[in-house]
Motif scaffolding. Sequence first.
Motif, PDB file in Angstrom:
ATOM      1  N   ALA A 152       0.866  -1.186   0.000  1.00  0.00           N
ATOM      2  CA  ALA A 152       0.000   0.000   0.000  1.00  0.00           C
ATOM      3  C   ALA A 152       0.895   1.226   0.000  1.00  0.00           C
ATOM      4  O   ALA A 152       1.676   1.427   0.938  1.00  0.00           O
ATOM      5  N   THR A 153       0.788   2.029  -1.054  1.00  0.00           N
ATOM      6  CA  THR A 153       1.663   3.185  -1.230  1.00  0.00           C
ATOM      7  C   THR A 153       0.837   4.458  -1.348  1.00  0.00           C
ATOM      8  O   THR A 153      -0.070   4.537  -2.179  1.00  0.00           O
ATOM      9  N   ASN A 186      -5.750   3.285   2.376  1.00  0.00           N
ATOM     10  CA  ASN A 186      -5.032   2.258   1.633  1.00  0.00           C
ATOM     11  C   ASN A 186      -4.616   1.102   2.531  1.00  0.00           C
ATOM     12  O   ASN A 186      -4.575  -0.053   2.100  1.00  0.00           O
ATOM     13  N   ILE A 187      -4.318   1.409   3.797  1.00  0.00           N
ATOM     14  CA  ILE A 187      -4.030   0.348   4.765  1.00  0.00           C
ATOM     15  C   ILE A 187      -5.278  -0.502   4.979  1.00  0.00           C
ATOM     16  O   ILE A 187      -5.198  -1.737   5.090  1.00  0.00           O
ATOM     17  N   ASP A 188      -6.434   0.145   5.005  1.00  0.00           N
ATOM     18  CA  ASP A 188      -7.690  -0.602   5.086  1.00  0.00           C
ATOM     19  C   ASP A 188      -7.827  -1.561   3.909  1.00  0.00           C
ATOM     20  O   ASP A 188      -8.200  -2.726   4.087  1.00  0.00           O
ATOM     21  N   LEU A 189      -7.514  -1.097   2.712  1.00  0.00           N
ATOM     22  CA  LEU A 189      -7.628  -1.960   1.533  1.00  0.00           C
ATOM     23  C   LEU A 189      -6.641  -3.120   1.590  1.00  0.00           C
ATOM     24  O   LEU A 189      -6.979  -4.260   1.240  1.00  0.00           O
ATOM     25  N   LEU A 190      -5.418  -2.841   2.031  1.00  0.00           N
ATOM     26  CA  LEU A 190      -4.401  -3.899   2.103  1.00  0.00           C
ATOM     27  C   LEU A 190      -4.853  -5.017   3.033  1.00  0.00           C
ATOM     28  O   LEU A 190      -4.792  -6.205   2.671  1.00  0.00           O
ATOM     29  N   ILE A 228       3.412 -11.259   3.083  1.00  0.00           N
ATOM     30  CA  ILE A 228       4.075 -10.071   3.606  1.00  0.00           C
ATOM     31  C   ILE A 228       3.397  -8.831   3.027  1.00  0.00           C
ATOM     32  O   ILE A 228       3.072  -8.778   1.838  1.00  0.00           O
ATOM     33  N   GLY A 229       3.193  -7.831   3.873  1.00  0.00           N
ATOM     34  CA  GLY A 229       2.635  -6.566   3.421  1.00  0.00           C
ATOM     35  C   GLY A 229       3.606  -5.432   3.670  1.00  0.00           C
ATOM     36  O   GLY A 229       4.300  -5.405   4.696  1.00  0.00           O
ATOM     37  N   LEU A 230       3.677  -4.520   2.729  1.00  0.00           N
ATOM     38  CA  LEU A 230       4.542  -3.351   2.852  1.00  0.00           C
ATOM     39  C   LEU A 230       3.685  -2.085   2.812  1.00  0.00           C
ATOM     40  O   LEU A 230       2.755  -1.989   2.012  1.00  0.00           O
ATOM     41  N   ILE A 231       4.017  -1.136   3.660  1.00  0.00           N
ATOM     42  CA  ILE A 231       3.319   0.147   3.686  1.00  0.00           C
ATOM     43  C   ILE A 231       4.337   1.256   3.481  1.00  0.00           C
ATOM     44  O   ILE A 231       5.357   1.305   4.172  1.00  0.00           O
ATOM     45  N   GLU A 243       0.465   9.525  -6.290  1.00  0.00           N
ATOM     46  CA  GLU A 243      -0.276   8.269  -6.413  1.00  0.00           C
ATOM     47  C   GLU A 243      -0.752   7.741  -5.072  1.00  0.00           C
ATOM     48  O   GLU A 243      -0.178   8.048  -4.021  1.00  0.00           O
ATOM     49  N   GLU A 244      -1.818   6.957  -5.164  1.00  0.00           N
ATOM     50  CA  GLU A 244      -2.208   6.028  -4.106  1.00  0.00           C
ATOM     51  C   GLU A 244      -2.367   4.684  -4.797  1.00  0.00           C
ATOM     52  O   GLU A 244      -3.251   4.511  -5.640  1.00  0.00           O
TER      53      GLU A 244
END
Length: 347
Positions: A152-153, A186-190, A228-231, A243-244
């Motif tokens: 999520a960026t 975006n963290i919610d979406l991830l 693995i998730g990256l923020i 961007e998002e």
Amino acid sequence: MTGDKIVFGVIGCGRIAPKHTESIMAIPGAELAAVCDIVPERAEDFASKYKAKPYLDYHDLLKREDIDIVTIATPSGSHAEIGIAAARAGKHVMVEKPMSMTLREADLLIRACRENGVKLAVIHQNRFNQSIKLLKNALEAGRFGKLTHGQATVRWNRGMDYYLQAPWRGTKLQDGGVLMNQSIHNIDLLQWMFGPVESVFGYTHTALRNIEMEDVAGAVLKFKNGAIGLIEAASTIYPKNIEETLNVFGETGSAVIGGIAVNRVEVWEFPDSEAEKEQIFAAQETDPPNVYGFGHREIIEDMIQAVQTNGTPAVPGEEGRKALEIILSIYKCQETGVPVKLPLIED
């Protein structure tokens, strides 16, 4: 309800409030009756523009028997307090992100709505983007196979002029930083795509703005499914929003949803995707005029349906709490320097 109409009150007439009011007024069967703000000129101007009755004290607005649903668009630190008062007044509650600044307050809000028999929805409108619906459907259909990782960026710009608009901006008690204010959608979406989080490790930094909280952050999540998730979150991007973006990768699929507000499919690769890719790219959403996107009307319509059918909103309080817990875990990690296991135990 007044006849066949669902009647709304909007509490808070600041930056995001027009998305609420204009969405309500565009929905057949919805009526905007009242607005509230503690700044008299803002309440009066807003009420005049949208032909509603102005209030300076939300308690007075909540006394109105005709109002069915309130939307709360005040500074974040007041969300839970106002939401609890609304629930006790018998009003269904839609609350802007974050639903509160602590998990304790989030749980009190959830409980107040449950005990008073009202619905609670957290406004994570990007779940209603056409590109995000497409991605969620592909995940639920198993098209990615085993999920490996995602990212999520948020790369946006919020200059010091933004923070100087109001004294609560960028503060720990009322606003939070780029994670809590900008990146939370975006963290919610991830987490919605990947499922429960097992542990979190992250860093935050106040790099450029003279505020209490972070303007840059990075974090790594370990999901219970092994992925693995990256923020990456920054409000320091020069000279404007870029961007998002949400990336999802698995053994049999890759997808990148980008644009200014996760509104555009940029990569869509599956073994059987060639035929559909042409249709997907031809039917792309246009970029929204701002980072708020196009989803407010749909999430409000969803809440109306939940009220009318006694159903569950698409983003109930329990869902809104999840992204909040991740962010608070990153903050705790920044303080302690060690990974944080979920569920988070607040001090």
